[in-house]
Enzyme design. Structure first.
Site, PDB file in Angstrom:
ATOM      1  N   ASP A 483       2.838   3.317  -4.293  1.00 32.03           N
ATOM      2  CA  ASP A 483       4.267   3.077  -4.146  1.00 32.03           C
ATOM      3  C   ASP A 483       4.720   2.331  -5.403  1.00 32.03           C
ATOM      4  O   ASP A 483       3.893   1.775  -6.134  1.00 32.03           O
ATOM      5  CB  ASP A 483       4.507   2.255  -2.881  1.00 32.03           C
ATOM      6  N   ASP A 915       3.031  -1.331  -0.100  1.00 34.62           N
ATOM      7  CA  ASP A 915       3.334  -2.665   0.422  1.00 34.62           C
ATOM      8  C   ASP A 915       3.819  -2.612   1.860  1.00 34.62           C
ATOM      9  O   ASP A 915       4.335  -3.586   2.386  1.00 34.62           O
ATOM     10  CB  ASP A 915       4.370  -3.366  -0.459  1.00 34.62           C
ATOM     11  N   ASP A 919       5.575   3.131   3.927  1.00 41.04           N
ATOM     12  CA  ASP A 919       4.315   3.721   3.490  1.00 41.04           C
ATOM     13  C   ASP A 919       3.322   3.898   4.623  1.00 41.04           C
ATOM     14  O   ASP A 919       2.193   4.335   4.393  1.00 41.04           O
ATOM     15  CB  ASP A 919       3.656   2.842   2.407  1.00 41.04           C
TER      16      ASP A 919
END
Length: 1245
Positions: A483, A915, A919
């Site tokens: 990410d 994080d 995700d």
């Protein structure tokens, strides 16, 4: 009759979803069941164990096929590659009032395609439970379907008219019979049950069988040692499972006991337990904070929700009520991607409510229990996706081969024993023991010890693992996805400045230094009011971008004023006022209405009113490309694109601002105002520039990964050009490589899908800029005829193709056939080759793509929507995209998961680092996901790091490779340990003898047990090697390693066996007279005594050779570099090896009668001992040389593979080779996607 049974015997449940499975109906036959019980008894439970592992076999033995409607036993089979089966019993209950259970729709019986859940006239409901979900039998559809969900075919008006008044208590009770309790119950699994499940594992069952036989044969010491290690391994596993069960139980327990307020059909408001809620209930949201116990849809009022559980970010999200539109379109279809604006998710926190005119905030319950979003998250933890690991299949085949060898050993021992007149009981015992010799029972505890050491090492680095099996998978990762925001870059954004626009021209940038504020005007009004910030407990909460923007304005939120008057009507509002000392000529701004930010719309807007003014103002902010669509073109500067590129290519995040004044029409009230009605004809205000810095650890870590030949990919929701700049600045895209920006346009009426590419160039100052030339490549089924491929490239790069005249379209990107006809099949260009020819590089006409790939490394960058379009309409480009795509921007959570799955489908081992913000799906989908967040959203991630940067990824990779190589070393040792012992037993059985128990004990307790405990102490190598360890057991180097070492062992033992019998002092009966003076240089005083069956020259010689052979094997297989620390750093293991060698040398050359007697050892002449020493030394020299110089010589094997043109084991390597050889292959076998105006499309992945 048979055809009818075949049609009704099976069905599909959850068709088209991730949890799709087939269901088959069976009916129990009592007489078969009775025979099965008899078989349990006669087989001493062996058949019961077999049917426990293979439930489909139980169904086939005990039941007859029948229709699903008559079945009492259901066989479920997943539709994925695993094809896993399980058995479920059909349960039933009776309902009290059928009129209430013609569920949710009185016309259900007539609507056979409805998803509602009716009940037959017998008042009997049949159902089954699968992975915490209840499935009810629907006789009208002839299948099982979920309960606990509101039918998604209801329109917006249905939601408002049918459910807005709520249910009576009787209706609620009857519906709860069907749906079950609204609770996410994760019971703490009892320790005895966990223990029982673990013990019933086939591996432990075989261990129990082996230990029982060994104990019955009197081999107590080693059996007890293995038993202790196995028990410790089981205890560690059960403890970990128990801790996870307790943690999960505590996580969900709180939300099961919430008091909620519901609206009854009579208009009464009543407080009930949240467990009593059913789909269709109306809940009233209170003013105080509460956690939602179900999924619901807001129908009146407004509220602010903290969705940290879902997104990983504790950012308040404003929710608006579902519009009451009178149509027949399902509500989720009508709202489209904006449905989330009205959805309230289970487990999220209601932080603030905004009542409607009736003073209430109401929501209709959509999903209950495990059907909710939080229930789905919990289920994904309880029932994770099976790991696809080729090594497991190899282990199965190796174990199967060893089992065949053990069966051969059984036959050999029985035949030899019978020929030599052994007693039947001894034959049976030795035959069963022989079955245990070929299969290494000590391997599972050895691997458990390895994982335990690894977990402790990771814990010291702040990395915690809830799925220990994934550690070894990390050793095979060859592609890492990251990410961007919060992972590669800092979490927060800093306000860099504002670039105002005035009179169709950009002005000088305004920087927010101390004391420097914007002058009063629409631009300051937008900065101060166009946000979703709220005040909770005296502190401002909201999106970090909104917070930084509002902070730069110097204004404050006034909590004291919550209402205002608009056109004589009182309405709620949020008031913002200038800060103290400000010279702004207004008292403040009332924010009357918010249209929340949507990732699909890429914008948000507010309706505001300057205090003291009558007119209303709409302020809008969002992605520049989106905002400019709603602005008057005469207000947009002509340098808009160049200015935008200038800032995005420097890594800034750019937000556009716009506004307009308007007044409400007489027949429209403020709450009913639609954003489509007001978001038009805006005046462009300028750019808001936000700065997002790379984390200092990002660049060196990415360089380390790239130097290790690990591919890195960025999956982000941010702007594409910003992502490209971060990719280039971080080193994800090396400075010598080129980036191609692909923009795929979907099919629209009158146009065909096409791809627009741009070449991203770097200038001398290391900045980036876009090549001004672009090419649009159309999706077409016809093509022009070109004499050469160079003509085709020239034609493709000569302009932009929008014509629909098929005979004038280039034959480059055809969706249903190869990129080029057969005459050009060997020179098919990739997108990069076509694009690169435009830059003026010299590309050979006969092989453009090959030349490009060899001379240049290129990368693709695109948005998530472009990726989806290419996948749908340009499937022949997918190999090139999947192999060379590096930056994927504007990716939704679902697109991230899909991207990872597509990469896995071409045999990439994918890691994901995020994080926790959107995700979660990708972290679960990846082979190894590591979360940098400890929030609830990341609880399903196999790894969680306290290190909030990507330095955790190399640590995990190194440890994974270390564990993987240790696994292979332990496996090879255990296989060789079994074969060494088996060869020795074959020879001893032929001579009607066997090694003594103390001799076996020396081999097992002094060699194997220390190896199991100390080999895994090696830490990982300090540097990532530029290649991975071999990921398969059935590879030539690994197979050859075992075969060669086995041949060396066989050679040495056979030589010793035959040469021993040629010695003049050899005797099968007189075993104590080999050391008399005439046979040695000095007298030996061994006194005459009776000898044991294990006390002879054969056992003494073979025991020494096999023992030292095991030491040689453990040393040779204790691989160090390049994946582990060198062997000399493992001091304990090294000292134990030296001690083992010293002990065996002592036994070889010492003459201690009492010691020899205890070990059933006989004295032999010194020259024979020297011969034994020479044989084992030669065995060590040959084994070490072959292993290190040939079997572990990677460059040698690469040359051999190349010489014999060996096929790649990974699909992506085959695709790479095909691209290099000018062939443009398909990714996987295609299947029909759908038919549209352009004809059938195919989905390659």
């Amino acid at each position: 009759m048979e055809a009818k049974l075949k049609a009704t015997h099976h069905g599909i449940v959850n068709e088209g979803s991730e949890n799709e499975f087939q269901v088959f109906g069976y009916r129990t036959k009592r007489w078969r069941q009775a025979l099965c019980y008899v078989g349990y008894v006669l087989s001493l439970g062996l058949i019961r164990f077999l049917l426990y592992w293979k439930q489909e076999m139980y169904v086939w033995f005990v039941c007859n096929p029948c229709s699903l409607e008559e079945a009492d036993i259901l066989l479920l089979r997943t539709t994925d590659e695993q094809k896993k089966c399980c058995m479920k019993k059909v349960k039933s209950f009776h309902v009290a009032n059928v009129s209430h259970i013609a569920y949710m729709n009185n016309n259900t019986a007539e609507k056979k395609d409805s998803k509602e859940l009716p009940v037959n006239t017998e008042l009997k409901v049949r159902y089954m439970h699968v992975q915490k979900m209840r499935y009810i039998w629907n006789p009208f559809r002839g299948t099982f379907q979920k309960s606990g969900v509101l039918d998604d075919t209801h329109s917006c008006s249905d939601i408002h008219t049918k459910f807005a008044s709520g249910f009576s208590k009787e209706e609620q009770d009857n519906r709860r019979q069907i749906c079950g309790s609204n609770s996410i119950e994760v019971e703490i699994t009892p320790i005895w049950k966990l223990l029982f499940r673990e013990i019933l594992n086939p591996v432990y069952c075989f261990e129990a069988y082996a230990l029982i036989l060994w104990l019955s044969a009197g081999y107590i010491e080693y059996s007890m040692a293995i038993l202790i290690l196995t028990i410790l391994s089981i205890i560690a596993t059960v403890t970990l499972l128990r801790m996870q069960s307790v943690k999960l139980h505590k996580m969900v327990e709180f939300h099961n006991n919430v008091m909620v307020t519901v609206l009854r059909k009579t208009g009464d408001i009543e407080e009930v337990q949240s467990q009593n809620l059913v789909p269709g209930d109306v809940i009233i949201l209170p003013e105080k904070k509460m956690y939602l116990p179900c999924d619901a849809i807001l129908i009146s009022g407004g509220c602010v929700i903290n969705e940290g559980m879902l997104t990983g970010e504790c950012v308040p999200v404003t929710k608006t009520p579902l519009p009451c539109v009178d149509n027949c379109i399902p509500w989720n279809v009508y709202t489209g991607d904006n449905y989330k604006e009205h959805m309230l998710y289970c487990g999220t926190e209601v932080t603030k409510t905004k009542p409607d005119s009736d003073g209430l905030v109401k929501a209709v319950v959509l999903h209950t229990g495990f059907n909710t979003t939080k229930g789905d998250l919990v289920r994904s933890i309880l029932y994770p996706k099976p790991i696809k690991f080729k090594l497991y299949k190899d282990v199965f085949w190796v174990i199967a081969a060893l089992s065949v060898v053990s069966v051969f050993g059984l036959i050999y021992s029985v035949v030899v024993g019978a020929l030599q007149g052994a007693e039947p009981k001894d034959l049976v015992l030795m035959g069963f023991i022989m079955l245990t010799c070929a299969v290494p029972v000590s391997l599972p505890p050895a691997l458990a010890v390895c994982v335990l050491y690894s977990q402790n090492r990771l814990k010291k680095h702040g990395i915690f693992c809830i799925s220990p099996d994934r550690i070894s998978l990390c050793g095979q990762l060859n592609l890492i996805c990251f990410d961007k925001t919060g992972t590669l870059t800092e979490e927060g954004l800093d306000l860099w400045g504002i670039v105002p626009s005035r009179e169709n021209c950009f002005q000088e940038a305004h920087h927010f230094t101390s004391g420097s504020t914007l002058p009063w005007g629409p631009l300051l009004g937008a900065v101060a009011s166009c946000h979703s910030l709220i005040v909770l407990d005296g502190a401002i909460h909201g999106d970090p971008l909104d917070f930084k923007m509002f902070e730069g304005s110097g204004w404050n939120i006034d909590e004291s004023q919550a209402t205002c008057t608009v056109d004589g009507k009182c309405c709620s509002c949020v008031t913002v006022k200038p800060g103290s000392g400000s010279k702004v000529p207004v008292d403040g701004i009332n924010i009357l209405l918010q249209f929340p930010f949507s990732s699909a719309l890429q914008r948000m807007s507010v309706v505001a009113q300057v205090i003291g003014e009558q007119r209303l103002t709409l302020f809008l902010k969002g992605a520049p490309e989106m905002v400019v669509r709603f602005c008057k073109q005469e207000t947009v500067p002509s340098s808009f694109k160049n200015t935008l590129d200038y800032y995005t290519e420097q890594g800034f995040r750019v937000i556009s601002l716009a506004y307009k004044y308007f007044e409400l029409e007489e027949n429209i009230s403020l709450p009913n105002l639609k954003r489509e009605e007001v978001e038009s004809d805006l005046i462009f205000l300028g750019f808001l520039i936000m700065e997002n810095q790379l984390k200092p650890e990002t660049k060196p870590v990415l360089q380390e990964l790239v130097s290790a030949n690990l591919r890195t990919v960025m999956l982000t929701g941010d702007n594409l050009k910003t992502a490209c700049t971060v990719g280039m600045g971080s080193g994800m895209v090396p400075s010598t490589d080129n980036v191609f920006l692909l923009e795929a346009t979907e099919y629209e009426e009158g146009t065909q899908p096409f791809i627009n590419w741009q070449i991203l160039k770097r200038n001398k100052d290391n900045d980036t800029k876009l090549n001004e030339t672009t090419v649009n490549i159309l999706c077409t089924d016809n093509a022009i005829k070109c004499n050469t491929i160079q003509n085709k490239l020239d034609y493709a790069t000569s302009g932009t193709y929008y014509s629909t005249d098929k005979q004038n379209l280039p034959e480059l990107m055809m969706p249903n056939v190869c990129l080029l006809p057969s005459v050009f099949a060997d020179v098919a260009p990739s997108v990069a080759a076509v694009a690169f020819s435009k830059t003026g590089e010299n590309i050979q006409s006969e092989s453009p793509s090959s030349h490009y790939i060899k001379q240049h490394k290129y990368h693709y960058a695109m948005t998530g929507n472009s990726y989806q379009t290419i996948k749908q309409h340009f499937p022949d480009l997918m190999p090139d995209i999947l192999l060379n795509g590096t930056i994927f921007a504007r990716m939704t959570p679902k697109q991230k998961s899909t991207m990872i799955e597509d990469l896995q489908n071409i045999d990439y081992y994918v890691g994901m680092c995020g994080d926790g913000a959107n995700d979660c799906g990708a972290l679960k989908m990846a082979h190894a996901g590591i979360s940098l967040s400890e929030l609830e959203a990341s609880v399903a991630s196999p790894f969680t790091s306290k290190i909030t940067n990507i330095t955790c990824m190399p640590i995990l990779l190194k440890e994974g490779r270390n564990v993987f190589v240790t696994y292979i070393s332990l496996f090879k040792y255990m296989v060789m340990y079994a074969f060494i012992g088996l060869i020795c037993m074959f020879l001893m059985f032929w001579e009607q003898t066997i090694l003594g128990s103390n001799q076996y004990l020396m081999q097992d307790i002094a060699i194997t047990i220390p190896l199991m405990l100390t080999l895994s102490l090696n830490g990982p190598a300090p540097k990532l090697a530029p290649y991975r360890p071999a990921g398969r057991l059935l590879l030539p180097p690994l197979l050859l390693s075992i075969i060669l070492h086995l041949s060396f062992t066989l050679t040495v033992q056979m030589c010793a066996y035959f040469v021993l019998q040629q010695q003049p002092w050899f005797s099968r009966t007189d075993v104590f007279y080999a050391c008399i003076p005439q046979n040695m240089s000095f007298a030996n005083q061994t006194s005459p005594m009776e000898y044991d069956i294990s006390q002879n020259f054969f056992t003494s010689t073979c025991w020494l050779i096999t023992g030292i052979n095991l030491i040689i094997i453990e040393f040779v297989f204790s691989k160090g570099r390049p994946f582990r620390q060198p062997i000399y750093t493992n001091y304990i293991f090294l000292m134990l090896v030296v001690a083992q060698v010293a002990v065996y040398m002592f036994f070889l050359f010492a003459d201690i009668e009492s010691l020899y007697s205890a070990l059933k050892f006989v004295c032999m002449p010194y020259y024979w001992r020297g011969i034994i020493f020479a044989m084992v030394f030669a065995l060590f020299a040959v084994s070490y040389f072959i292993e290190e110089c040939i079997l572990e010589n990677r460059s040698l094997w690469l040359r051999i593979y190349k010489m014999f043109n060996c096929k790649y084991l990974s699909h992506f390597k085959e695709l790479q080779k095909a691209l290099e050889m000018n062939n443009h292959p398909s990714v996987v076998p295609r299947k029909t996607y759908r038919t549209n105006a352009l004809g059938p499309r195919e989905n390659p992945v």
